[in-house]
Each structure stands twice: as C-alpha cells, then as structure tokens.
Motif scaffolding. Structure first.
Motif, PDB file in Angstrom:
ATOM      1  N   GLY A 273      15.069  57.362-117.630  1.00 16.02           N
ATOM      2  CA  GLY A 273      13.863  57.895-118.246  1.00 16.02           C
ATOM      3  C   GLY A 273      13.105  56.917-119.117  1.00 16.02           C
ATOM      4  O   GLY A 273      12.332  57.327-119.982  1.00 16.02           O
ATOM      5  N   ARG A 274      13.283  55.602-118.867  1.00 19.49           N
ATOM      6  CA  ARG A 274      12.573  54.593-119.650  1.00 19.49           C
ATOM      7  C   ARG A 274      11.439  53.985-118.838  1.00 19.49           C
ATOM      8  O   ARG A 274      11.508  53.950-117.601  1.00 19.49           O
ATOM      9  CB  ARG A 274      13.531  53.475-120.073  1.00 19.49           C
ATOM     10  CG  ARG A 274      14.639  53.909-121.005  1.00 19.49           C
ATOM     11  CD  ARG A 274      15.377  52.689-121.534  1.00 19.49           C
ATOM     12  NE  ARG A 274      16.038  51.951-120.464  1.00 19.49           N
ATOM     13  CZ  ARG A 274      17.305  52.108-120.109  1.00 19.49           C
ATOM     14  NH1 ARG A 274      18.068  52.993-120.744  1.00 19.49           N
ATOM     15  NH2 ARG A 274      17.841  51.387-119.136  1.00 19.49           N
ATOM     16  N   PRO A 275      10.397  53.476-119.500  1.00 17.53           N
ATOM     17  CA  PRO A 275       9.369  52.725-118.770  1.00 17.53           C
ATOM     18  C   PRO A 275       9.999  51.551-118.035  1.00 17.53           C
ATOM     19  O   PRO A 275      10.953  50.943-118.523  1.00 17.53           O
ATOM     20  CB  PRO A 275       8.428  52.246-119.879  1.00 17.53           C
ATOM     21  CG  PRO A 275       8.623  53.224-120.994  1.00 17.53           C
ATOM     22  CD  PRO A 275      10.076  53.606-120.933  1.00 17.53           C
ATOM     23  N   SER A 276       9.470  51.236-116.869  1.00 11.08           N
ATOM     24  CA  SER A 276      10.100  50.234-116.013  1.00 11.08           C
ATOM     25  C   SER A 276       9.084  49.186-115.557  1.00 11.08           C
ATOM     26  O   SER A 276       7.910  49.217-115.932  1.00 11.08           O
ATOM     27  CB  SER A 276      10.712  50.914-114.784  1.00 11.08           C
ATOM     28  OG  SER A 276       9.695  51.205-113.835  1.00 11.08           O
ATOM     29  N   GLU A 277       9.560  48.295-114.706  1.00  5.93           N
ATOM     30  CA  GLU A 277       8.720  47.246-114.138  1.00  5.93           C
ATOM     31  C   GLU A 277       8.108  47.657-112.799  1.00  5.93           C
ATOM     32  O   GLU A 277       7.731  46.798-112.004  1.00  5.93           O
ATOM     33  CB  GLU A 277       9.541  45.963-113.973  1.00  5.93           C
ATOM     34  CG  GLU A 277      10.002  45.375-115.293  1.00  5.93           C
ATOM     35  CD  GLU A 277      10.813  44.105-115.135  1.00  5.93           C
ATOM     36  OE1 GLU A 277      11.401  43.905-114.041  1.00  5.93           O
ATOM     37  OE2 GLU A 277      10.862  43.303-116.081  1.00  5.93           O
ATOM     38  N   LEU A 278       8.007  48.929-112.540  1.00  4.96           N
ATOM     39  CA  LEU A 278       7.497  49.407-111.254  1.00  4.96           C
ATOM     40  C   LEU A 278       6.148  48.776-110.911  1.00  4.96           C
ATOM     41  O   LEU A 278       5.926  48.332-109.780  1.00  4.96           O
ATOM     42  CB  LEU A 278       7.371  50.934-111.277  1.00  4.96           C
ATOM     43  CG  LEU A 278       6.773  51.579-110.026  1.00  4.96           C
ATOM     44  CD1 LEU A 278       7.657  51.350-108.801  1.00  4.96           C
ATOM     45  CD2 LEU A 278       6.539  53.081-110.247  1.00  4.96           C
ATOM     46  N   GLU A 279       5.216  48.730-111.872  1.00  5.08           N
ATOM     47  CA  GLU A 279       3.885  48.171-111.599  1.00  5.08           C
ATOM     48  C   GLU A 279       3.955  46.702-111.226  1.00  5.08           C
ATOM     49  O   GLU A 279       3.087  46.190-110.507  1.00  5.08           O
ATOM     50  CB  GLU A 279       2.975  48.353-112.814  1.00  5.08           C
ATOM     51  CG  GLU A 279       2.598  49.791-113.113  1.00  5.08           C
ATOM     52  CD  GLU A 279       1.644  50.390-112.088  1.00  5.08           C
ATOM     53  OE1 GLU A 279       1.066  49.616-111.292  1.00  5.08           O
ATOM     54  OE2 GLU A 279       1.479  51.622-112.084  1.00  5.08           O
ATOM     55  N   HIS A 280       4.979  46.003-111.692  1.00  7.33           N
ATOM     56  CA  HIS A 280       5.072  44.558-111.479  1.00  7.33           C
ATOM     57  C   HIS A 280       6.007  44.197-110.331  1.00  7.33           C
ATOM     58  O   HIS A 280       6.168  43.011-110.028  1.00  7.33           O
ATOM     59  CB  HIS A 280       5.518  43.892-112.774  1.00  7.33           C
ATOM     60  CG  HIS A 280       4.575  44.160-113.907  1.00  7.33           C
ATOM     61  ND1 HIS A 280       3.458  43.395-114.126  1.00  7.33           N
ATOM     62  CD2 HIS A 280       4.564  45.148-114.836  1.00  7.33           C
ATOM     63  CE1 HIS A 280       2.802  43.886-115.165  1.00  7.33           C
ATOM     64  NE2 HIS A 280       3.445  44.943-115.609  1.00  7.33           N
TER      65      HIS A 280
END
Length: 328
Positions: A273-280
């Motif tokens: 449930g943490r922000p991830s590097e998906l966009e990158h």
C-alpha cells in the motif's frame, strides 16, 4: 584515498552501499528521515548480508543536506519518483567539483538531475542488489551480488569515474564502467539492460502478487515476462539505444539465477500500500512507446491494472480520499 560521500536516501540500496564504503574508511554521511534516521543516530547502522554482517557505530547521519554541506560524491538512492524533488534538495551538498551518481530503477534519473544540477555533474548509473530496511537502523541484503555500473553520459572514461570505481571495488562491490566505442556499450545501454529486467519483473510480480520463483516457473507467466521484455527492446531500439542481440535470453538466465523468494521493490511497495515506481517502470515503457510509435500492449495492461493501487497509495500518502476517476 578517502572520499567524502553523501548518501541521499539510506534505504536498502543506499544503506548497503554507503555502509560498505564507510566500513572501508570513507567519510560517509547518510541522509535519511524518521525512525530509520533516529535508529542510526542512536544505535548505528547494522547490515546483515550473505557476504558478512557488520555494524557501524557511530554513524554520521542527518535529515538536512544543508547541515552536511559540500561533499565529493553524492549517491542518490531515493525511489525514482522522488528524484525531481531530490534534485532540488541536494544542492547544498555540491561543491565546485562534486558529482552525482543516481542508482534508481528506470532510465530517466540522469536527465532529471541534469536539468536542475547541470549535465556536467551527473553520471549515469545503476545497481543490482536485493536489499531492504528490515527494521529502523538495519539493512538486510537478501541476495544478488552487489553490483554498480557507472559512467559518463558522454561515453568517455574519466579520472572521476575511475576513482569512484576504485573506492567501490575496495568496499567489496563489483563495478563496471561501460564506455562508448561499439554498438552495445556505454552506460545508457547498461541502464536500459537493467530496465528491461526490472520493469518486466516488477510489473508482473505486482499483478500476480507472486515471488519470482513462481513467475519464472509457470509457462504462462514466463511467456508474459518475455513479451514485456520484447516491447522494451523495441522501444529502446526506436530511441537508438544499442541493446545487444540475445539480451532477453541473457536477462532470463540472470533471472533464473536469483533466489526463488525474490520480489521487486515496486512489487513490495504496491502490495504493502505504498507509493511505487510504477510511473517510472511500466508507465515509462508506455509513455516512451507512445512517443516512438511502438505498441506496448503488455506493459500497457500491466500499467493500467496497477494504476488503481498506485492512486490509492498516493491518496493515502497525501491524506486525501482515494479518487477513482481515471486520469491521463
């Protein structure tokens, strides 16, 4: 000769590499925050590793780049999505000859840092290690031989690269300096080789919520890994990034050598449930595919499937309700 380092981002990557450099006599200051910073100040830094455990105490650690002041080398080991903010924050660490080595997953960090700090200060870089913060003040190296590749974005071999590589090798870290001169050399190509691996493994691991051993053994998910990698190769070649023939087979062989319980940091972040590097990672494949006219259906599906989890994590971080509205 001792080098003065600042490690900006002292989690699994920065904590391990900075710890090894400090262990061998270099002047290392860790820039961290929260409970991890408090634990390092009070109890030092512990590193658990198949290559030998060690405990550094006392440890130089701070939450303020201003407090640290200029250093020789800045290792940037924050998450990829934190790089633009880091570029602004690390400026007090820069002296006349300071240079910066980013160690992020993805391929965009050098240009993001250069746009703020100046291209002459920035090296290209990548690392390979499976490590995490086991608890505040403790880094656990789980697997993979610790490795860093670094180099000038121009492809030249320079004294500063050689000096930094010597320091890292002296700390027991395997180092390569890819240089220009043939069709598959240079740090940019090396970064894309890692990107090929990490984006595919991260996206499929996060969607399936399965460890690497399961993903690589099932014929269906192994085929998905290959398809995701093929798209990344096509995007790289459209951008004139020289990737060697047989790079997918080489990447699969590396993947097969890793412990079966391996999970990628992006996968762990999304599952917890943490922000991830998906966009990158998968998001970058999609963006660059659109930019170059390369179709990326597998990475697009991975990205779209994971985007709701990413949005929810970022909404929680910002203290606002989750917004289910699709955005471009």
């Amino acid at each position: 000769m001792s080098i003065r380092f600042a490690v900006f981002g002292s989690g699994g990557v920065g904590g391990y590499f900075g710890g090894r450099l400090a262990q061998t006599g270099h002047d290392v200051t860790f820039i961290a925050r929260g409970a991890h910073l408090t634990a390092m100040k009070q109890q030092g830094l512990r590193v658990k590793s198949p290559l030998g455990d060690f405990h550094l105490q006392p440890v130089k650690a701070s939450s303020s780049a201003q407090e640290v002041g200029p250093v020789d080398v800045v290792l940037v080991a924050v998450k990829a999505w934190q790089v633009p903010a880091a570029a602004e924050t690390i400026q007090p660490l820069l002296g006349k000859n300071t240079f910066v080595l980013p160690l992020q997953n993805g391929v965009e960090a050098p240009s993001q840092l250069a746009s703020v700090l100046g291209e002459q200060r920035i090296l290209g870089g990548l690392c390979k290690i499976i490590s995490l913060v086991a608890e505040p003040g403790t880094i656990h190296h789980l697997g993979a031989e610790p490795y860093i590749a670094l180099g000038e974005l121009s492809g030249d071999l320079t004294p500063r690269c050689e000096k930094l590589a010597a320091a890292l090798r002296g700390a027991g870290i395997k180092v390569d300096i890819p240089v220009g001169g043939d069709d598959t050399s240079g740090i940019e190509a090396a970064m894309w080789q890692k990107f090929l691996f990490i984006a595919a493994v991260s996206g499929i691991g996060a969607v399936t919520r399965a460890p690497l051993g399961t993903v690589r053994e099932l014929p269906e998910t192994r085929a998905l890994l290959v398809a995701a990698m093929q798209e990344i190769v096509q995007v790289a070649r459209a951008l004139k990034i020289p990737l060697a023939d047989g790079i997918i087979e080489k990447t699969l062989a590396f993947l097969d050598s890793l412990p079966p319980e391996t999970t990628a940091s992006m996968q762990r972040d999304l599952m917890e449930g943490r922000p991830s590097e998906l966009e990158h990672q998968n998001g970058a494949v999609v963006r660059l595919g659109l930019q170059t006219g390369v179709k990326t259906p597998v990475n697009t599906t991975l990205y779209a499937s994971l985007l709701p989890m990413e949005r929810q994590a970022r909404a929680r971080q910002e203290g606002s309700p989750s917004d289910p509205t699709p955005r471009t």
